[in-house]
Design a protein around this motif. Structure first.
Motif, short mmCIF file in Angstrom:
data_model
loop_
_atom_site.label_atom_id
_atom_site.label_comp_id
_atom_site.label_asym_id
_atom_site.label_seq_id
_atom_site.Cartn_x
_atom_site.Cartn_y
_atom_site.Cartn_z
N LEU A 276 39.14 36.21 38.81
CA LEU A 276 39.82 36.19 38.77
C LEU A 276 40.59 35.98 40.07
O LEU A 276 41.43 34.84 40.89
CB LEU A 276 41.75 37.24 38.21
CG LEU A 276 43.12 37.39 38.43
CD1 LEU A 276 43.42 35.31 37.95
CD2 LEU A 276 43.52 38.08 38.21
N PHE A 277 40.49 37.13 40.98
CA PHE A 277 40.34 36.61 42.60
C PHE A 277 39.31 35.28 43.03
O PHE A 277 40.45 34.84 44.27
CB PHE A 277 39.58 37.97 43.19
CG PHE A 277 40.41 37.86 44.61
CD1 PHE A 277 41.36 38.21 45.01
CD2 PHE A 277 38.95 37.28 45.96
CE1 PHE A 277 41.24 38.31 46.82
CE2 PHE A 277 39.89 37.36 46.80
CZ PHE A 277 40.46 37.97 47.72
N ILE A 278 38.55 35.29 42.68
CA ILE A 278 37.89 33.62 42.98
C ILE A 278 38.47 32.34 42.68
O ILE A 278 38.57 31.91 43.67
CB ILE A 278 36.06 33.51 43.01
CG1 ILE A 278 35.64 35.15 43.69
CG2 ILE A 278 35.70 32.05 43.33
CD1 ILE A 278 34.95 34.62 42.84
N ALA A 279 39.24 32.54 41.24
CA ALA A 279 40.15 31.68 40.64
C ALA A 279 41.86 31.35 41.61
O ALA A 279 42.30 30.08 41.92
CB ALA A 279 40.05 31.89 39.57
N LYS A 280 42.09 32.11 41.67
CA LYS A 280 43.31 32.60 43.21
C LYS A 280 42.50 32.06 44.18
O LYS A 280 43.38 30.96 44.71
CB LYS A 280 44.06 33.33 43.10
CG LYS A 280 45.46 34.46 43.38
CD LYS A 280 46.20 33.23 42.50
CE LYS A 280 47.61 33.69 43.01
NZ LYS A 280 48.35 32.89 42.00
N CYS A 281 41.92 32.01 45.16
CA CYS A 281 41.35 31.55 45.89
C CYS A 281 41.34 30.34 46.19
O CYS A 281 41.36 29.82 46.64
CB CYS A 281 40.22 32.21 46.98
SG CYS A 281 40.69 33.57 47.00
N VAL A 282 41.01 30.52 44.83
CA VAL A 282 40.51 28.19 44.68
C VAL A 282 41.82 27.43 44.08
O VAL A 282 42.55 26.73 45.47
CB VAL A 282 39.78 27.77 43.51
CG1 VAL A 282 39.69 26.58 43.47
CG2 VAL A 282 37.96 28.75 44.02
N SER A 283 43.10 28.36 43.70
CA SER A 283 44.57 27.64 42.71
C SER A 283 45.14 27.27 44.60
O SER A 283 45.99 26.96 44.66
CB SER A 283 44.78 28.35 42.31
OG SER A 283 45.22 29.71 42.60
N GLN A 284 44.97 28.83 46.02
CA GLN A 284 45.35 28.81 46.68
C GLN A 284 45.10 28.07 47.99
O GLN A 284 45.49 28.05 48.71
CB GLN A 284 46.06 30.50 47.45
CG GLN A 284 46.83 30.83 46.06
CD GLN A 284 47.57 32.06 46.55
OE1 GLN A 284 47.10 32.49 47.46
NE2 GLN A 284 48.10 32.26 45.64
N GLY A 285 44.04 27.35 47.76
CA GLY A 285 43.47 26.88 49.06
C GLY A 285 42.40 27.37 49.78
O GLY A 285 42.10 27.26 51.33
N CYS A 286 42.45 29.23 49.77
CA CYS A 286 41.47 29.41 50.65
C CYS A 286 40.18 30.01 50.12
O CYS A 286 39.43 30.97 51.05
CB CYS A 286 42.16 31.16 50.86
SG CYS A 286 42.67 32.15 49.06
N ALA A 287 39.77 29.28 49.27
CA ALA A 287 38.11 29.83 48.35
C ALA A 287 37.03 29.08 50.27
O ALA A 287 36.30 29.98 49.55
CB ALA A 287 37.77 29.36 47.31
N ASP A 288 38.02 28.50 50.41
CA ASP A 288 36.35 28.05 51.89
C ASP A 288 36.66 29.73 52.63
O ASP A 288 35.59 29.40 53.60
CB ASP A 288 36.94 26.33 52.08
CG ASP A 288 38.46 26.95 53.22
OD1 ASP A 288 39.07 27.95 52.68
OD2 ASP A 288 38.90 25.57 53.77
N ARG A 289 37.33 30.49 52.79
CA ARG A 289 36.98 30.78 53.58
C ARG A 289 36.04 32.70 52.92
O ARG A 289 36.45 33.56 54.15
CB ARG A 289 38.54 31.93 53.88
CG ARG A 289 39.21 31.30 54.88
CD ARG A 289 40.87 31.09 54.18
NE ARG A 289 41.87 30.41 55.66
CZ ARG A 289 41.81 28.74 55.86
NH1 ARG A 289 41.05 28.20 54.03
NH2 ARG A 289 42.68 28.21 56.42
N LEU A 290 36.84 32.99 51.93
CA LEU A 290 35.64 34.17 51.04
C LEU A 290 34.50 34.00 51.37
O LEU A 290 33.57 32.85 51.37
CB LEU A 290 35.62 34.02 49.66
CG LEU A 290 35.26 34.97 48.19
CD1 LEU A 290 36.36 36.24 49.13
CD2 LEU A 290 35.01 34.53 46.68
N GLN A 291 33.87 35.15 52.10
CA GLN A 291 32.32 35.54 52.58
C GLN A 291 31.59 36.82 51.40
O GLN A 291 31.08 36.46 50.98
CB GLN A 291 32.44 35.09 54.13
CG GLN A 291 31.37 35.27 54.77
CD GLN A 291 31.43 34.91 55.86
OE1 GLN A 291 31.69 35.96 56.63
NE2 GLN A 291 30.48 33.39 56.56
N ILE A 292 31.97 37.79 51.81
CA ILE A 292 31.30 38.87 51.46
C ILE A 292 32.02 38.98 50.70
O ILE A 292 33.15 39.53 50.99
CB ILE A 292 30.82 39.92 52.62
CG1 ILE A 292 29.26 39.29 53.52
CG2 ILE A 292 30.65 40.95 51.81
CD1 ILE A 292 29.24 40.41 54.70
#
Length: 318
Positions: A276-292
């Motif tokens: 859910l967290f990853i999906a939420k990052c995608v929907s809010q446009g910040c998935a390109d910041r996720l790393q560790i």
């Protein structure tokens, strides 16, 4: 006495509300994201499976463990439940797909979590070397820090260099833009975070604290942690322009004024919401910041979620 009871009732109500919030968010938003249907055929060698010549270090979503070396901490059934954050050994975490390790040490080089201690750092190094000997293209980020309230182990930087020298990827900002294939046969990015001793120097075999950052908050409330993780992640630069690793921890922490002090039942409040967290990052446009992305009691699905997003990035789908 009455005020304490009232406080506990308020906390239970808040917890119930936050659990419901995450559950409803999961039902409405779902847990689908680019690569979410990808499952590595061999988690032990998942980096190799993606193609070392295609996988850039800054494109990886690194599955990590929080308080990694606590599987045998304390006394079983007595003090262990209050400090144990992983049930697997370091070796078996790596085999399962973990690629970031969070190790805390005290003065005598024994691993610890607060006041509770477990085996020597030698056991961690042994497990890492065993895993590296059995694989060819897997890169590990090894973070070692002196635990809060303890002194740095004497000559520890030299110890790490002596034990891991042949595997160490030297501190260099250019590493972030390189592929795994370009770094081999070196296999370990070792971040050493002493409390009082000098930080590792630029260009040396160890990386300093400025190269692995996070925004940890001390809470046992799952929605509070979830929202905080999103907020702080969204404030970061995209992974392609950063010269440090940024960690998000899918964990919550027992609180001293709450009756539930064992780690597992508390951290389970958020554990199942990694996708859910990853999906939420995608929907809010910040998935390109996720790393560790780190967790307690790591499982295969958590690893698959991180590897799936990594796969999507490599294939240009995320």
């Amino acid at each position: 006495m009455g005020s304490q009871a009232s406080k506990q009732l308020a906390r239970r109500k808040a917890l119930s509300t936050q659990k419901k919030t995450l559950c409803e968010l999961n039902q409405t938003c779902g847990d689908v994201f680019p690569g979410s249907d990808y499952h590595p055929p061999d988690r032990k060698n998942w980096m190799s499976g993606l193609g070392p010549e295609k996988v850039h270090i800054n494109k990886i979503v690194w599955p990590g463990t929080h308080d990694s070396a606590t599987n045998k901490i304390g006394i079983p059934l007595v003090s262990r439940p209050f400090a144990q954050c992983q049930s697997l050994s370091i070796y078996h975490q790596l085999v399962r797909g973990t690629r970031v390790l969070d190790i805390r040490v005290q003065e005598d080089r024994r691993v610890c979590h607060g006041i509770l201690v477990t085996y020597s750092i030698d056991s961690v190094i042994k497990d890492i070397k065993k895993f590296l000997a059995e694989t060819q293209s897997e890169i590990i980020i090894l973070e070692i820090r002196t635990e809060f309230g303890h002194q740095d182990p004497p000559e520890f930087e030299k110890y790490l260099e002596d034990q891991l020298g042949e595997f160490l990827i030297h501190q260099d900002d250019r590493v972030f833009g390189k592929t795994i294939a370009e770094l081999l046969p070196k296999r370990i990015i070792c971040v050493w975070k002493p409390r009082k001793s000098p930080q590792p120097k630029a260009g040396g075999p160890l990386w300093n604290a400025g190269h692995l950052k996070d925004n940890w908050i001390d809470t046992d409330l799952p929605s509070t942690k979830f929202d905080s993780n999103i907020k702080h992640l969204s404030e970061q630069a995209p992974v392609t322009s950063r010269k440090f690793f940024y960690r998000v921890e899918n964990t919550v922490t027992p609180q001293a004024d709450n009756p539930v002090l064992c780690v597992k039942p508390v951290t389970r409040r958020i554990h199942g919401y990694a996708r859910l967290f990853i999906a939420k990052c995608v929907s809010q446009g910040c998935a390109d910041r996720l790393q560790i992305f780190s967790t307690d009691f790591i499982d295969e699905d958590f690893v698959d979620a991180c590897v799936g997003l990594t796969y999507a990035r490599i294939e240009g789908k995320a």
